[in-house]
Design an enzyme around this catalytic site. Sequence first.
Site, PDB file in Angstrom:
ATOM      1  N   TYR A 220      -1.707  -1.236  10.344  1.00 43.65           N
ATOM      2  CA  TYR A 220      -1.823  -1.413   8.886  1.00 43.65           C
ATOM      3  C   TYR A 220      -0.510  -0.999   8.220  1.00 43.65           C
ATOM      4  O   TYR A 220       0.062  -1.735   7.407  1.00 43.65           O
ATOM      5  CB  TYR A 220      -2.992  -0.566   8.360  1.00 43.65           C
ATOM      6  CG  TYR A 220      -3.252  -0.716   6.871  1.00 43.65           C
ATOM      7  CD1 TYR A 220      -3.966  -1.796   6.379  1.00 43.65           C
ATOM      8  CD2 TYR A 220      -2.783   0.229   5.958  1.00 43.65           C
ATOM      9  CE1 TYR A 220      -4.209  -1.946   5.016  1.00 43.65           C
ATOM     10  CE2 TYR A 220      -3.016   0.096   4.596  1.00 43.65           C
ATOM     11  CZ  TYR A 220      -3.735  -0.996   4.129  1.00 43.65           C
ATOM     12  OH  TYR A 220      -3.961  -1.137   2.775  1.00 43.65           O
TER      13      TYR A 220
ATOM     14  N   SER B 186       0.877  -1.178   0.000  1.00 43.70           N
ATOM     15  CA  SER B 186       0.000   0.000   0.000  1.00 43.70           C
ATOM     16  C   SER B 186       0.915   1.230   0.000  1.00 43.70           C
ATOM     17  O   SER B 186       2.108   1.112   0.298  1.00 43.70           O
ATOM     18  CB  SER B 186      -0.834  -0.026   1.294  1.00 43.70           C
ATOM     19  OG  SER B 186      -1.418   1.221   1.555  1.00 43.70           O
TER      20      SER B 186
END
Length: 260
Positions: free
Chosen positions: A158, A145
């Site tokens: 995350y 990401s």
Amino acid sequence: MKKLEGKVIVITGAAMGLGLSTAVECAKEGAKLVLVDYNDQALGEAKSQLSAEFPDAGIMIITADVSDESQVKAYVDQTFSAFGRIDGFYNNAGIEGKQAKLADYDMESFKKVVDINLMGVYYGMRYVIPIMQSQKSGRIVNATSVGGIRGVLNEGPYVASKHAVSGLTKTAALEYAQDGILVNAIAPGAILTPMVEEAFKQMNPQDPKQAEEAFSQQNPSKRLGLPVEVAKLVVFLMSDDCAYVNGQIIAIDGGQSNAY
Ligand code: NAD
């Protein structure tokens, strides 16, 4: 000639979002598909949708939780029993987790994000790589990401898990290039999927559309990405057109990760 004609491609987190969109693009390019997800119902719906559109794709679905090593081994074994090879592996399943500052994060939620996003990706590589080594060929695309390149407020676990996936990707690329395996990761910015819709709800529960609009305006391209745009990048990384890209963390974010 289609770009993935006859190639066996395994996609985790394939029931919706980027996984499902990539399954559609792979099927268009002639791949044989194994779709893995822990959402049994959504996985069944994905299979019905894809089989109706692509009757030749030989779609196999496997319900599995990628954070459970034995279930990962089982989906890899089942794929190998059915097809005898794995040409491409989109190691995509992941969750965003709750949004909270680091010191406020509850440990159970933190561990869950790491178990799925990091350990799930690692288990997948652990069991797929030996098959690709024996073939002397294979393509792995891991899901990192922009949060695997930069910090993101309120998303500590995350971001930590995605940075770890970036690290695994670079190391795996070094270790297995001589076996004919290319390992890359894609680093999407905000792409409009169920995960991102949920994130906007967490940012502004009263008016998620407002959060979406604010996010779009911060992006140099003034819009969010589309799942199909990510899917086409994954197809390229799985295809023979991509022969010398290895160990890269490829941002697909409208340019956002270059801004400060
Ligand atoms: P999504 O929530 O829309 O879809 C994720 C899919 O993964 C779902 O079908 C879900 O059931 C499945 N899944 C989740 N945990 C699982 C588990 N433990 N075992 C098996 N299946 C599981 O998410 P998405 O937006 O499509 O994201 C896909 C991947 O891309 C994730 O790893 C995510 O972190 C990454 N990513 C997405 C974006 C984005 O903007 N959408 C941005 C950066 C990175």
